[in-house]
Enzyme design. Structure first.
Site, PDB file in Angstrom:
ATOM      1  N   HIS A  17      26.620   1.508  34.504  1.00  0.00           N
ATOM      2  CA  HIS A  17      25.928   2.682  35.053  1.00  0.00           C
ATOM      3  C   HIS A  17      24.420   2.409  35.156  1.00  0.00           C
ATOM      4  O   HIS A  17      23.788   2.747  36.158  1.00  0.00           O
ATOM      5  CB  HIS A  17      26.114   3.899  34.139  1.00  0.00           C
ATOM      6  N   LYS A  41      38.580  16.396  32.273  1.00  0.00           N
ATOM      7  CA  LYS A  41      38.779  14.995  31.862  1.00  0.00           C
ATOM      8  C   LYS A  41      38.792  14.842  30.337  1.00  0.00           C
ATOM      9  O   LYS A  41      38.926  13.730  29.835  1.00  0.00           O
ATOM     10  CB  LYS A  41      37.646  14.131  32.422  1.00  0.00           C
ATOM     11  N   ARG A  93      33.018  -0.986  41.816  1.00  0.00           N
ATOM     12  CA  ARG A  93      33.274  -2.173  41.006  1.00  0.00           C
ATOM     13  C   ARG A  93      34.248  -3.120  41.686  1.00  0.00           C
ATOM     14  O   ARG A  93      34.030  -4.288  41.814  1.00  0.00           O
ATOM     15  CB  ARG A  93      33.830  -1.776  39.631  1.00  0.00           C
ATOM     16  N   SER A 131      33.814   3.255  31.262  1.00  0.00           N
ATOM     17  CA  SER A 131      33.676   4.054  30.042  1.00  0.00           C
ATOM     18  C   SER A 131      35.017   4.119  29.320  1.00  0.00           C
ATOM     19  O   SER A 131      35.083   4.086  28.091  1.00  0.00           O
ATOM     20  CB  SER A 131      33.202   5.469  30.388  1.00  0.00           C
TER      21      SER A 131
HETATM   22  P1  ADP Z   1      33.408   9.689  37.268  1.00  0.00           P
HETATM   23  O1  ADP Z   1      34.023  10.505  36.208  1.00  0.00           O
HETATM   24  O2  ADP Z   1      32.795  10.449  38.384  1.00  0.00           O
HETATM   25  O3  ADP Z   1      34.232   8.515  37.727  1.00  0.00           O
HETATM   26  P2  ADP Z   1      31.860   7.828  35.743  1.00  0.00           P
HETATM   27  O4  ADP Z   1      30.866   8.231  34.713  1.00  0.00           O
HETATM   28  O5  ADP Z   1      33.049   7.102  35.287  1.00  0.00           O
HETATM   29  O6  ADP Z   1      32.143   9.110  36.560  1.00  0.00           O
HETATM   30  O7  ADP Z   1      31.135   6.937  36.838  1.00  0.00           O
HETATM   31  C1  ADP Z   1      30.150   7.424  37.681  1.00  0.00           C
HETATM   32  C2  ADP Z   1      29.913   6.429  38.787  1.00  0.00           C
HETATM   33  O8  ADP Z   1      29.502   5.185  38.235  1.00  0.00           O
HETATM   34  C3  ADP Z   1      31.127   6.122  39.639  1.00  0.00           C
HETATM   35  O9  ADP Z   1      30.706   5.924  40.970  1.00  0.00           O
HETATM   36  C4  ADP Z   1      31.660   4.848  39.058  1.00  0.00           C
HETATM   37  O10 ADP Z   1      32.362   4.088  40.017  1.00  0.00           O
HETATM   38  C5  ADP Z   1      30.372   4.169  38.676  1.00  0.00           C
HETATM   39  N1  ADP Z   1      30.557   3.181  37.616  1.00  0.00           N
HETATM   40  C6  ADP Z   1      31.165   3.338  36.428  1.00  0.00           C
HETATM   41  N2  ADP Z   1      31.168   2.183  35.713  1.00  0.00           N
HETATM   42  C7  ADP Z   1      30.523   1.285  36.489  1.00  0.00           C
HETATM   43  C8  ADP Z   1      30.216  -0.101  36.356  1.00  0.00           C
HETATM   44  N3  ADP Z   1      30.599  -0.802  35.282  1.00  0.00           N
HETATM   45  N4  ADP Z   1      29.555  -0.683  37.354  1.00  0.00           N
HETATM   46  C9  ADP Z   1      29.218   0.009  38.455  1.00  0.00           C
HETATM   47  N5  ADP Z   1      29.485   1.289  38.669  1.00  0.00           N
HETATM   48  C10 ADP Z   1      30.125   1.933  37.707  1.00  0.00           C
END
Ligand code: ADP
Length: 162
Positions: A17, A41, A93, A131
């Site tokens: 992130h 979630k 990703r 996450s």
């Molecule tokens: P959501 O619940 O909306 O999926 P997340 O907190 O999991 O929210 O992720 C928010 C954004 O960050 C999403 O676009 C997700 O694809 C991106 N994201 C999560 N982990 C990574 C990572 N390791 N590298 C790049 N982008 C990421």
């Protein structure tokens, strides 16, 4: 002033992130990390904890003085408009992210055609990071060093009593 909004659950924030946020800061004058309530979630960390962990994690980022942190519990495009953002940032990703993200971006465009969704790819060693996986490894007592900021590592250790 061009502002972008980077929404997500951030449960908890990872280096993936942060990598995406730093890239967004190179393209926009201001980036708002917007933590979504997302009760459906069943997040491990509540909203207050997730926001605090984002706050603790960003000082190391280049351009962090142009970063803002907020939280929201409403339709993303409405929140983005209220924040006067011109773009929504999402991280991509792998191909597996594509279908859902594509659907989301097109739906958001339908709801508000003035806000563009911009996809950014993280550094390759973060492409397999999520996450969900971080929580699973931490729960089982594995090492998550290098994948999350120190404050997140400590918070996970506290949660899982390790
Ligand atoms: P959501 O619940 O909306 O999926 P997340 O907190 O999991 O929210 O992720 C928010 C954004 O960050 C999403 O676009 C997700 O694809 C991106 N994201 C999560 N982990 C990574 C990572 N390791 N590298 C790049 N982008 C990421």
């Amino acid at each position: 002033m061009r502002r972008a909004i980077y929404p997500g659950s951030f449960d908890p924030i990872t280096n993936g992130h942060l990598d995406v946020a730093e890239r967004a800061l190179r393209l926009f004058d201001e980036v708002v990390i917007a933590v979504a309530l997302n009760e459906a979630k069943h997040p491990l960390f509540d909203m207050e904890e997730r926001v605090a962990l984002v706050k603790a994690s960003i000082p190391a980022l280049q351009g962090h003085e142009r970063l803002r942190i907020s939280s929201f519990d409403r339709l993303l495009v409405d929140y983005a408009r209220e924040q006067e953002a011109v773009a929504i940032i999402r991280g991509l990703r792998a191909v597996s992210d594509f279908e859902f993200e594509f659907q989301l971006a097109l739906m958001n465009r339908k709801l508000n055609s003035e806000i563009e969704t911009i996809f950014l790819m993280p550094k390759d060693n973060y492409t397999y990071l999520s996450s969900r996986i971080i929580k699973e490894i931490a729960r089982l007592g594995g090492s998550i060093e290098g994948f999350v900021p120190e404050s997140v590592r400590l918070a996970l250790a506290r949660k899982f009593g390790s």
